[in-house]
Design a protein around this motif. Sequence first.
Motif, PDB file in Angstrom:
ATOM      1  N   SER A 217       0.823  -1.209   0.000  1.00 38.58           N
ATOM      2  CA  SER A 217       0.000   0.000   0.000  1.00 38.58           C
ATOM      3  C   SER A 217       0.857   1.258   0.000  1.00 38.58           C
ATOM      4  O   SER A 217       0.540   2.245  -0.672  1.00 38.58           O
ATOM      5  CB  SER A 217      -0.927   0.001   1.219  1.00 38.58           C
ATOM      6  N   CYS A 218       1.935   1.216   0.744  1.00 39.87           N
ATOM      7  CA  CYS A 218       2.843   2.364   0.789  1.00 39.87           C
ATOM      8  C   CYS A 218       3.493   2.582  -0.579  1.00 39.87           C
ATOM      9  O   CYS A 218       3.600   3.719  -1.057  1.00 39.87           O
ATOM     10  CB  CYS A 218       3.915   2.136   1.857  1.00 39.87           C
ATOM     11  N   ALA A 219       3.915   1.494  -1.212  1.00 39.73           N
ATOM     12  CA  ALA A 219       4.512   1.612  -2.544  1.00 39.73           C
ATOM     13  C   ALA A 219       3.501   2.159  -3.548  1.00 39.73           C
ATOM     14  O   ALA A 219       3.854   2.950  -4.427  1.00 39.73           O
ATOM     15  CB  ALA A 219       5.033   0.252  -2.996  1.00 39.73           C
ATOM     16  N   LYS A 220       2.233   1.735  -3.413  1.00 41.69           N
ATOM     17  CA  LYS A 220       1.190   2.241  -4.317  1.00 41.69           C
ATOM     18  C   LYS A 220       0.998   3.736  -4.114  1.00 41.69           C
ATOM     19  O   LYS A 220       0.840   4.497  -5.084  1.00 41.69           O
ATOM     20  CB  LYS A 220      -0.130   1.508  -4.051  1.00 41.69           C
ATOM     21  N   ALA A 221       1.033   4.182  -2.857  1.00 40.47           N
ATOM     22  CA  ALA A 221       0.903   5.613  -2.569  1.00 40.47           C
ATOM     23  C   ALA A 221       2.079   6.387  -3.163  1.00 40.47           C
ATOM     24  O   ALA A 221       1.913   7.465  -3.727  1.00 40.47           O
ATOM     25  CB  ALA A 221       0.811   5.839  -1.069  1.00 40.47           C
ATOM     26  N   VAL A 222       3.287   5.838  -3.047  1.00 40.87           N
ATOM     27  CA  VAL A 222       4.467   6.478  -3.634  1.00 40.87           C
ATOM     28  C   VAL A 222       4.310   6.525  -5.153  1.00 40.87           C
ATOM     29  O   VAL A 222       4.594   7.543  -5.787  1.00 40.87           O
ATOM     30  CB  VAL A 222       5.750   5.721  -3.241  1.00 40.87           C
ATOM     31  N   SER A 223       3.848   5.419  -5.740  1.00 36.24           N
ATOM     32  CA  SER A 223       3.660   5.354  -7.193  1.00 36.24           C
ATOM     33  C   SER A 223       2.645   6.389  -7.663  1.00 36.24           C
ATOM     34  O   SER A 223       2.814   7.000  -8.721  1.00 36.24           O
ATOM     35  CB  SER A 223       3.208   3.944  -7.578  1.00 36.24           C
ATOM     36  N   ASP A 224       1.586   6.589  -6.866  1.00 39.52           N
ATOM     37  CA  ASP A 224       0.533   7.546  -7.220  1.00 39.52           C
ATOM     38  C   ASP A 224       0.867   8.979  -6.804  1.00 39.52           C
ATOM     39  O   ASP A 224       0.051   9.879  -6.977  1.00 39.52           O
ATOM     40  CB  ASP A 224      -0.783   7.140  -6.548  1.00 39.52           C
ATOM     41  N   ASN A 225       2.055   9.158  -6.229  1.00 34.07           N
ATOM     42  CA  ASN A 225       2.468  10.478  -5.716  1.00 34.07           C
ATOM     43  C   ASN A 225       1.513  10.989  -4.652  1.00 34.07           C
ATOM     44  O   ASN A 225       1.306  12.193  -4.500  1.00 34.07           O
ATOM     45  CB  ASN A 225       2.592  11.488  -6.861  1.00 34.07           C
ATOM     46  N   ASP A 226       0.922  10.076  -3.903  1.00 35.55           N
ATOM     47  CA  ASP A 226       0.036  10.414  -2.792  1.00 35.55           C
ATOM     48  C   ASP A 226       0.914  10.522  -1.534  1.00 35.55           C
ATOM     49  O   ASP A 226       1.013   9.592  -0.745  1.00 35.55           O
ATOM     50  CB  ASP A 226      -1.018   9.325  -2.638  1.00 35.55           C
ATOM     51  N   LEU A 227       1.544  11.661  -1.372  1.00 34.96           N
ATOM     52  CA  LEU A 227       2.573  11.813  -0.356  1.00 34.96           C
ATOM     53  C   LEU A 227       2.028  11.753   1.067  1.00 34.96           C
ATOM     54  O   LEU A 227       2.719  11.290   1.979  1.00 34.96           O
ATOM     55  CB  LEU A 227       3.325  13.138  -0.571  1.00 34.96           C
ATOM     56  N   LEU A 228       0.794  12.211   1.268  1.00 36.98           N
ATOM     57  CA  LEU A 228       0.213  12.174   2.611  1.00 36.98           C
ATOM     58  C   LEU A 228       0.061  10.724   3.078  1.00 36.98           C
ATOM     59  O   LEU A 228       0.492  10.356   4.170  1.00 36.98           O
ATOM     60  CB  LEU A 228      -1.144  12.876   2.620  1.00 36.98           C
ATOM     61  N   THR A 229      -0.547   9.911   2.231  1.00 38.83           N
ATOM     62  CA  THR A 229      -0.727   8.503   2.586  1.00 38.83           C
ATOM     63  C   THR A 229       0.623   7.797   2.715  1.00 38.83           C
ATOM     64  O   THR A 229       0.844   7.007   3.637  1.00 38.83           O
ATOM     65  CB  THR A 229      -1.585   7.790   1.523  1.00 38.83           C
ATOM     66  N   ALA A 230       1.528   8.081   1.781  1.00 44.45           N
ATOM     67  CA  ALA A 230       2.845   7.433   1.809  1.00 44.45           C
ATOM     68  C   ALA A 230       3.578   7.728   3.108  1.00 44.45           C
ATOM     69  O   ALA A 230       4.131   6.823   3.745  1.00 44.45           O
ATOM     70  CB  ALA A 230       3.679   7.897   0.614  1.00 44.45           C
TER      71      ALA A 230
END
Length: 520
Positions: free
Chosen positions: A156-169
């Motif tokens: 999930s963290c990698a997906k957030a990084v991939s999506d540039n979702d920095l808050l979630t990451a």
Amino acid sequence: MASRLFPQVKEEVEPCSFPQFPAIDRSFCYSDSSHGSHFSFKNSHEPYCTLESSSARGSYTVYNSSSNGSPMSQQESQSNMSDLHHSPDNTYGSPISGSCITDDVGDLKGKLRELETVMLGPDCDIINSTISPEMDSWRLVTDAVSRQDLKQVLVSCAKAVSDNDLLTAQWLMDELRRMVSVSGEPIQRLGAYMLEGLVARLASSGSSIYKALRCKEPASAELLSYMHILYEVCPYFKFGYMSANGAIAEAMKDEDRVHIIDVQIGQGSQWITLIQAFAARPGGPPHIRITGIDDSTSAYARGGGLNIVAKRLSKLAALFKVPFEFNAAAMSGCEVQQEHLQARPGEALAVNFAFMLHHMPDESVSTENHRDRLLRLVKSLSPKVVTLVEQESNTNTAPFFPRFRETLNYYTAMFESIDVTLPREHKERINVEQHCLARDVVNIIACEGPERVERHELMGKWRSRFRMAGFTPYPLSSLVNATIKTLLENYCDRYRLEERDGGLFLGWMNRDLVASCAWK
């Protein structure tokens, strides 16, 4: 992900806030000194403690909430709403009246629905139905965190990084720090290094970590010790060297003069058993000449140049009365040209690519495509046999997120296999995993372009490359296969050996880890 969510009306109204997103913290350090970079763990028993990353402090917005990062309580929410009611800043739109704070859930739901209709219009149901899958996805993430499902949180963290979702990451990185440990279960240990790769990717420091680790190799004796430990506890290197040597010995059984080109020779350990085998050959050993190719980084790790390898192998050959000659080519594979290989008429040529060809950039990185260029160059020398040993993993051209998942699955099997034979309390285990595996993990996750040098391909892709270069398969000897099967009897029964598609595959349980094949 969280930053893009809209609140939805539920059967019960639950006040909420974003979890706290603290700035990325430094959990370890290395510092430059007169002796190079110093690398140290704070404490091998601390939950999170891995490689050094560049600080990303100040790179992300910090959102305040309750101290444990969980949603606000009902009391806190009502208090905040009350503060807003009395706030002098509340000057726009309808005034917030006490009638909005009610114990009647149905009444509150109706009022919120009226407000929603005014703000969004009568078609707001379309919006709600559109965002439901994302809400479901968010619930799965929070579920994984609450269950402490480390593997799923990493994904999930990698997906957030991939999506540039920095808050979630950043929130998930904070959660991961509490879950990983370099001295824990296999997934906790691997998770520590994969987390570091994610941190380094956001901070654009992956290349510097990789180079720092390569430049801060342990002294020669220590490195040999770390590699020797891994060599002994897991059969991967033995499998690769044994299968390659078997193919070379079979191809050269009737030759009087043998020239072996080893691209990235390292310590030269692979050739010890082959020299011994040639010494015992009926009719006497052949004259052996080895051309060792290696770059300056390996020389640093070795504690010196290729002359160290030359002396070591020459001494061994003299002991077994094998005529021997060593030709040094101190350069990377990308720099190799035909004149460096010094092929001579009358010599039977063998070329060895053991765990190195994946370091060569291909057409996805460079217009020069050194990976295929090197294969064509070798083919032009008309070798009797060419051996290939590579990790069976697909990380070369895969985009970041599928590459992360592939790396997670591959190294999970690798760390589990280490765990079976190397006790967790073993004082050098952290060093073995750090120096032999962790830097590769960081490079795969954190780096792109020419800076990403760990670019593995599956056997099917290697087969295509060799065929395009003009090679045909060289079948592996059944005797070699039987010898390797005997070797595996000394290890855990969860290792498996499979012969298929002209190659030999060593795996852990249901995962192929290393593949070997030969060509001519």
